[in-house]
Write an enzyme that holds these catalytic residues in place. Structure first.
Site, PDB file in Angstrom:
ATOM      1  N   ASP A   1      13.007  -6.771  -1.936  1.00 55.44           N
ATOM      2  CA  ASP A   1      11.593  -6.446  -1.790  1.00 55.44           C
ATOM      3  C   ASP A   1      11.106  -6.978  -0.445  1.00 55.44           C
ATOM      4  O   ASP A   1      11.837  -7.697   0.260  1.00 55.44           O
ATOM      5  CB  ASP A   1      10.834  -7.101  -2.961  1.00 55.44           C
ATOM      6  CG  ASP A   1       9.341  -6.875  -2.896  1.00 55.44           C
ATOM      7  OD1 ASP A   1       8.926  -5.722  -2.706  1.00 55.44           O
ATOM      8  OD2 ASP A   1       8.593  -7.854  -3.040  1.00 55.44           O
TER       9      ASP A   1
ATOM     10  N   LYS B   1       0.978   1.300  -5.057  1.00 52.63           N
ATOM     11  CA  LYS B   1      -0.374   0.791  -4.861  1.00 52.63           C
ATOM     12  C   LYS B   1      -1.465   1.650  -5.517  1.00 52.63           C
ATOM     13  O   LYS B   1      -2.492   1.122  -5.945  1.00 52.63           O
ATOM     14  CB  LYS B   1      -0.651   0.596  -3.367  1.00 52.63           C
ATOM     15  CG  LYS B   1       0.277  -0.422  -2.723  1.00 52.63           C
ATOM     16  CD  LYS B   1       0.393  -1.714  -3.546  1.00 52.63           C
ATOM     17  CE  LYS B   1       1.411  -2.674  -2.989  1.00 52.63           C
ATOM     18  NZ  LYS B   1       1.747  -3.756  -3.951  1.00 52.63           N
TER      19      LYS B   1
END
Length: 276
Positions: free
Chosen positions: A19, A60
């Protein structure tokens, strides 16, 4: 007589997929928090750190949706806007969020201590490095450039906007594994600081390594973490380790700096015929 034959990968780790925020850059994963607080403040709603962090690791737009579904935020939205948030509201918020997030990332692109050294060591062992993120492609461009300037250049970067389904679905990790030419998912390691990111790796059939201190679970900048007393650090560390272990991570460590030792252990387990 009946026989069952099992095929097991017994080679070494071939690929590590990491990540970004809270894992390789941005100690404490602060950039998304600042961006979400700024976004909602622009709508007349103050949101807490805990509310911002709860869906962390998600794509998101989905993150915004989950925040708007929280009872307190939903009630505040209705009070301010006179009606519940609609799909059109979510679309508008996401469009506003993209530029806010780009600006926030720009100020939070420093590598987590030890990351450059880890990248050099792993690539020196012949391990290929990939990255994925809940950020969109538009958000990540400058961050990738800044990371390269500091000594970290993953071969492959997959973003949430590159796949149909983001975390916890395994699509980003599997796409990265294919691009890195890994011969088996058992030879891949997914490293993340969020629960949904660890679920992604587990769903992909990979080894998973969770980062407790540098990322979302503790949620402190490097300076704020270092300002804590040793006793308070231990309280925060144990709490974060426990939460990530409960999700099912194969390993939980403090920061990326400890990853090479974990790779050694995974290699030993693979040689014994173990699998994730």
């Amino acid at each position: 007589m009946n026989y069952r034959f099992e095929r097991r990968y017994t080679g070494s780790v071939q690929a590590v997929i990491m990540d970004w925020a809270g894992t390789t850059v941005d100690f404490g994963s602060m950039a998304p928090i600042r961006a979400f607080q700024r976004l909602f403040a622009g709508e007349g709603i103050e949101v807490t750190l805990a509310e911002c962090r709860a869906p962390m690791g998600s794509e998101k737009r989905e993150h915004i949706r989950q925040m708007l579904a929280m009872t307190r935020i939903a009630d505040a939205w209705t009070q301010v806007h006179g009606a519940a948030a609609s799909e059109a509201d979510i679309d508008r918020l996401y469009q506003d969020f993209v530029q806010i997030q780009i600006e926030s990332i720009r100020d939070s692109a420093e590598l987590i201590p030890g990351m450059a050294e880890v990248a050099r060591e792993l690539t020196g062992r012949g391990i290929r490095l990939g990255a994925n993120t809940g950020y969109s492609r538009d958000m990540i461009t400058e961050l990738v450039q800044r990371a390269a300037e500091q000594g970290y250049t993953p071969e492959v970067v997959i973003t949430a906007s590159d796949v149909r389904r983001g975390r916890p679905w395994p699509e980003m990790s599997l796409r990265a594994a294919c691009a890195l030419e890994a011969s088996a998912v058992q030879a891949c390691v997914k490293v993340d600081d969020t629960g949904v990111g660890i679920e992604e790796g587990l769903n992909a059939g990979m080894w998973t390594v969770a980062l407790a201190v540098s990322g979302n679970e503790v949620g402190l900048s490097l300076a704020d973490w270092q300002a804590q007393s040793p006793t308070q650090q231990q309280v925060l560390r144990e709490r974060a380790h426990g939460r990530l272990a409960a999700i099912g991570a194969h390993y939980v460590i403090d920061t990326i700096a400890e990853l090479p030792a974990v790779i050694d252990d995974i290699n030993a387990r693979l040689a014994r015929g173990e699998r994730p």
